[in-house]
Design a protein around this motif. Structure first.
Motif, PDB file in Angstrom:
ATOM      1  N   CYS A 275       0.811  -1.216   0.000  1.00  0.00           N
ATOM      2  CA  CYS A 275       0.000   0.000   0.000  1.00  0.00           C
ATOM      3  C   CYS A 275       0.846   1.268   0.000  1.00  0.00           C
ATOM      4  CB  CYS A 275      -0.967   0.029   1.173  1.00  0.00           C
ATOM      5  SG  CYS A 275      -2.056   1.471   1.044  1.00  0.00           S
ATOM      6  N   THR A 276       1.226   1.705  -1.186  1.00  0.00           N
ATOM      7  CA  THR A 276       1.987   2.945  -1.306  1.00  0.00           C
ATOM      8  C   THR A 276       1.105   4.088  -1.777  1.00  0.00           C
ATOM      9  OG1 THR A 276       2.633   2.219  -3.491  1.00  0.00           O
ATOM     10  CG2 THR A 276       4.229   1.871  -1.731  1.00  0.00           C
ATOM     11  N   ALA A 277      -0.195   3.968  -1.527  1.00  0.00           N
ATOM     12  CA  ALA A 277      -1.104   5.060  -1.885  1.00  0.00           C
ATOM     13  C   ALA A 277      -0.977   6.175  -0.850  1.00  0.00           C
ATOM     14  CB  ALA A 277      -2.537   4.544  -1.923  1.00  0.00           C
ATOM     15  N   THR A 278      -0.906   7.395  -1.331  1.00  0.00           N
ATOM     16  CA  THR A 278      -0.907   8.521  -0.394  1.00  0.00           C
ATOM     17  C   THR A 278      -2.329   8.754   0.088  1.00  0.00           C
ATOM     18  OG1 THR A 278      -1.250  10.085  -2.193  1.00  0.00           O
ATOM     19  CG2 THR A 278       1.026   9.682  -1.528  1.00  0.00           C
ATOM     20  N   SER A 279      -2.467   9.485   1.185  1.00  0.00           N
ATOM     21  CA  SER A 279      -3.800   9.803   1.678  1.00  0.00           C
ATOM     22  C   SER A 279      -3.934  11.306   1.805  1.00  0.00           C
ATOM     23  CB  SER A 279      -4.018   9.157   3.044  1.00  0.00           C
ATOM     24  OG  SER A 279      -3.184   9.792   3.998  1.00  0.00           O
ATOM     25  N   PHE A 306       4.160  11.404  -2.908  1.00  0.00           N
ATOM     26  CA  PHE A 306       4.331   9.946  -3.004  1.00  0.00           C
ATOM     27  C   PHE A 306       4.389   9.372  -1.600  1.00  0.00           C
ATOM     28  CE2 PHE A 306       8.767   9.654  -1.694  1.00  0.00           C
ATOM     29  CZ  PHE A 306       9.276  10.913  -2.002  1.00  0.00           C
TER      30      PHE A 306
END
Lengths: 481, 420
Positions: A275-279, A306
């Motif tokens: 899970c390298t999704a930013t929030s 990123f």
């Protein structure tokens, strides 16, 4: 049969590979992604830490100090951009100055040289944008900034030049030992070796736990970052950390070695190792927290954000070497910050352990030097024109934001462990890393990749796997030829 | 070092029109430097029609419109270099450029015309959270892939931002067989031209969701879905309004940014509102002999106005290069904005240098219905023109006659404002 198989082509796997390639051994590096430097190594602060942060007596402290001391020579040898700009750890409350002093003491015990505490007055002379509440800072002159991509790529290229094999898009499913021989099972093949080095980043616990009863647990700890245009270069001159308080560790604001400004990271524990999704909350919090260190950060100049995953092991320290119950299996696990700094030292340490145990002999023809992709902007006008006459591709600018020529991109693709995707080209040359974020150059780089790799444009990817960029011809596309 | 009277940086619509006008004004030593492999700039990928209604009174495609000017350039035998990147412009107008054949070379110019155009705001600048997979394009990049390279980015498309390129690409992708699910626009109004909303969205039943934005991007390697949400007056997403759309392509059409890195390095001062150079009535920047026109100056929505503006820059640059300067009494009028007008071009006016009339171009920051565009000379209203609609997506202009300026010799300020 290999002598040594290394799991993972991040900065640690590549550093170990490079050190081992000094010896006569048959070495294979297996990487599940399409390129080196595709996990944690590509998404971090790009900092060479001085070493005051790690607790006395830990492996983190030892390898931070050793790595920091080695970094200058390693970067000279491998032609990697590194700049010892120094770090400042700022304190925003008079009451916490004693904590700053405690940090200084801890650093000195670790062996960090040159630590001093600066007053607000002194700080303002070197950092005019320092936050209004900052009262003092710990200055660490030995800290620096480095290009994490280039360091990893340089280790890998040098290892490859010295005979190390790399296999990409190869996910290891199983590791086991049978009669003293290590078996490494991938989707379509089973490799064997005398030694396995586990440098699998956030997955290092998975492989370790396949072979040892002394279980590890690595939690991917996500950190969101924002990156600002080089146009605001010089906004800060040092890496500015925040003194950890009860409210958390704070964020850093630092110039990168390429002149951008980077701000981050957050710290959020995840279940998913991918899970390298930013929030939205993460990006907001990075911006908000940075205001403690610096004022008037030019947020409008953000060119990208990123997230990276720290490989945080429950014990909190690096885990290096053979588990008691798995001889021949060498862990490099729990490598979170200061892992990038420690990488050259970890490489030497692990290679030494293996060399001693297996009595590897030194290679007579080891090539220690590596030259980076030529950056024509470092040449004089005359030299540049001679180069263009010899190789006209250096006369064509492909990425206008970062002034990257076709010659550099061809070199990135053609050299050992070369680029095979847009991101691969980007990490090696900076094409696409500028303010337009590849808007203009991506069709051109795609075309160069297509030509050089002799594939169809529909097979060119952003970062391997399913990341294709175009999927079909237009209705009259064929007639456009 | 080679010497040229006028170096034009960029061979797109602005550069071409500037070159033709400069030539017709008498400048014979002109050089156009173009980074692409052909003249015409971004028009080459704008294969839709709707260009030239003002200039040629007919509807042309982008390449056809460009061709009209390219012909004029070749008829006049104005020299140009293709595949040539300008690397640097110095304040004393030495232009450093590079290409494969000539290597890196320098040209000393009497006048420089900046005509580099603009770039699109990338995803990163929008702070959209989520993964960073393949399949996310700025609309112009996708336009190039489809129209120049002949390849489709995907089949199921969501578009964020209702800028003109996004609207045009909604239609283009639909015509190529893709399903465009919706266009989400953060603002409560579109950033594009009304005619593009009608012709590119309404005609194809593509919904335009105003006050909506993308709040999540799914897919680690390739985009698989986006989540959009409604935003409040503060442009922040409203919880509970999220809707998920599967897609393999996300196009971004969220604004254009004048490309002024070369200008800045040359010392040219930029407007924080437009991102383009601050210019006077002659479209001259704060650096003497450096002029600007087209999208590098401020983002236009109609190329016809780019050509018109660029022709003006061509003429003033030509006169400057000739050393011809009208008698200057030192008079300078500031152009100010009020009540909804975001900016004007120019921002200063030297009446001695105004010919028959002065065109002031501007944009508004919100939608205004049945309002008046007013012009004040100091405190006196000299113009009060009713407009049925004023929108941020449409550039406006007012024309002031030179004799109006001459009638008030001590005029200090011209103010453009929107009044109810």
């Amino acid at each position: 049969m290999y002598d040594i198989i290394i799991l993972g082509a991040g900065v640690i796997g590549c550093a170990v590979a490079r050190e081992l390639s000094k010896y006569n051994a048959k070495i294979l590096v297996l990487e599940k992604n399409e390129d080196v430097c595709s996990g944690t190594s590509k998404a971090n602060s790009g900092i060479v830490h001085s070493g005051y942060d790690a607790h006395n007596g830990t492996l983190k402290a030892r390898f931070n100090i050793e790595g920091n001391r080695m970094m200058g020579d390693v970067c000279n040898e491998l032609d990697v951009p590194f700049d010892r700009i120094g770090s400042l750890t700022v304190c925003t409350d008079e009451k916490n100055i004693s904590d700053l002093e405690a940090l200084k003491e801890r650093g000195e015990k670790n062996g960090v040289e040159g630590l001093t505490i600066l007053s607000r007055e002194d700080l303002l002379k070197v950092e005019p944008h320092i936050g209004d509440e900052v009262v003092a800072a710990l200055y660490a002159p030995t800290a620096g900034v480095i290009c994490p991509f280039k360091l990893t790529i340089a280790f890998a290229e040098n290892a490859a030049v010295n005979g190390t094999e790399f296999r990409f898009d190869t996910e290891v499913k199983k590791v086991y030992c049978d009669n003293g021989i290590w078996h490494v099972v991938t989707d379509d093949e089973e490799y064997t070796a005398a030694v396995v080095v586990n440098a699998a980043g956030v997955y290092a616990d998975v492989f370790h736990n396949m072979v040892s009863e002394k279980k590890l647990r690595i939690t991917p700890r996500r950190g969101d970052y924002i990156l600002l245009d080089r146009a605001v270069g010089g906004f800060v001159n040092h890496t500015i950390f925040q003194l950890p308080t009860k409210l958390g560790k704070g964020v850093l604001v630092t110039p990168t070695v390429h002149g951008n400004t980077i701000v981050g990271p957050t710290a959020v524990d995840m279940d998913d190792k991918e899970c390298t999704a930013t929030s939205a909350g993460g990006i907001d919090s990075v911006i908000e927290k940075s205001a403690l260190s610096v004022k008037n950060l030019p947020i409008r100049q953000v060119i990208t954000s990123f997230a990276g995953l720290r490989a945080h092991e429950d014990g909190g320290d690096f885990i290096l070497g053979e588990p008691d119950d798995a001889p021949g299996f060498f862990d490099c696990a729990g490598i979170e910050s200061p892992g990038l700094t420690a990488s050259p030292a970890i490489g030497v340490y692990i290679a030494d352990l293996i060399q001693k145990k297996y009595s590897l002999s030194e290679k007579a023809d080891f090539i220690a030097q590596r030259k980076d992709i030529l950056n024509p902007s470092t040449l004089s006008l005359e030299e540049r024109n001679e180069l263009i006459k010899r190789e006209p591709a250096y006369g064509t600018i492909i990425c206008r934001c970062e002034s990257v020529t076709e010659g550099e991109i061809l070199d990135a693709i053609r050299r050992p462990v070369g680029a095979r995707s847009l991101d691969g080209v980007k990490r090696r040359t900076r094409a696409g890393m500028g303010r337009c974020q590849a808007g203009f150059c991506s069709p051109k780089v795609m075309e160069i990749l297509r030509r050089e790799l002799d594939i169809d444009l529909t097979q060119v990817t952003k970062s391997g796997g399913k990341s294709t960029i175009v999927n079909a011809r237009t209705k009259d596309g064929d007639s456009n030829e | 070092m080679n010497k040229v009277d006028i170096v034009i940086v960029g061979g797109g619509p602005a550069g071409l029109a500037a070159a033709v006008a400069a030539y017709d004004d008498g400048a014979k030593s002109i050089l156009i430097l173009e980074r692409d492999e052909q003249l015409g700039g971004i028009l080459n990928q704008c294969i839709h029609n709707g260009f030239g209604l003002h200039t040629f009174k007919e509807e042309l495609t982008g390449p056809e419109y460009a061709d009209r000017f390219i012909r004029q350039v070749s008829e006049r035998k104005i020299p140009f270099l293709l595949n040539t990147m300008v690397m640097e412009i110095s304040p004393d107008r030495v232009v450093t450029a590079m290409n494969r054949e000539d290597g890196m070379f320098q040209i000393k110019a009497k006048a420089v015309i900046l005509a580099m155009g603009c770039r699109e705001r990338p995803r990163g600048a929008l702070n959209i959270p989520g993964y960073r997979p393949a399949g996310i394009f700025s609309a112009g990049t996708a336009q190039r892939l489809v129209n120049i390279e002949g390849y489709m980015p995907g089949k199921e498309v969501v578009i964020l931002g209702s800028g003109d390129i996004g609207l045009i690409m909604a239609r283009r992708m639909t015509l190529e067989g893709a399903k465009v699910k919706l266009v989400a626009e953060l603002m409560p109004y579109s950033g594009g031209l009304k005619r593009n909303i009608v012709q590119c969205l309404d005609d194809f039943d593509i919904p335009l969701r105003l006050s909506h934005t993308v709040v999540d991007i799914e897919g680690k390697e390739h985009i698989t879905a986006v989540t959009i949400a409604e935003v409040g007056a503060d442009c922040k997403p409203i919880k509970g309004t999220e809707e998920r759309y599967t897609c393999d392509t996300l196009l971004l059409s969220c604004g254009l940014i004048p490309e002024n890195e070369l200008s800045t390095a040359a010392g040219v001062a930029l407007s924080p509102v437009t991102g383009g150079p601050v210019v006077n009535e002659s479209l001259e920047t704060n650096i003497e002999g450096v002029f600007a026109c087209g999208n590098v100056l401020h983002v236009h929505d109609l190329v016809d106005f780019v050509s018109e503006e660029a022709a003006k820059a061509g003429v003033t640059a030509s006169r400057f290069a000739r050393g011809e300067r009208s008698a200057d009494s030192g008079r300078e009028i500031a152009v100010k904005t009020e009540g909804g007008v975001r900016y004007t071009v120019p921002v200063t006016v030297r009446p001695d240098h105004v010919e028959e009339n002065l065109t002031i171009r501007f944009r508004v920051g919100d939608v205004y219905k049945d309002s008046y565009v007013s012009v004040y000379f100091d405190d006196t209203r000299v113009r009060h023109q009713k407009k049925r609609i004023l929108a941020p997506g449409e550039m406006e202009q007012v024309v002031i006659l030179k004799k109006q300026l001459d009638e008030i010799p001590d005029l200090k300020t011209i103010t453009v404002k929107i009044e109810p």
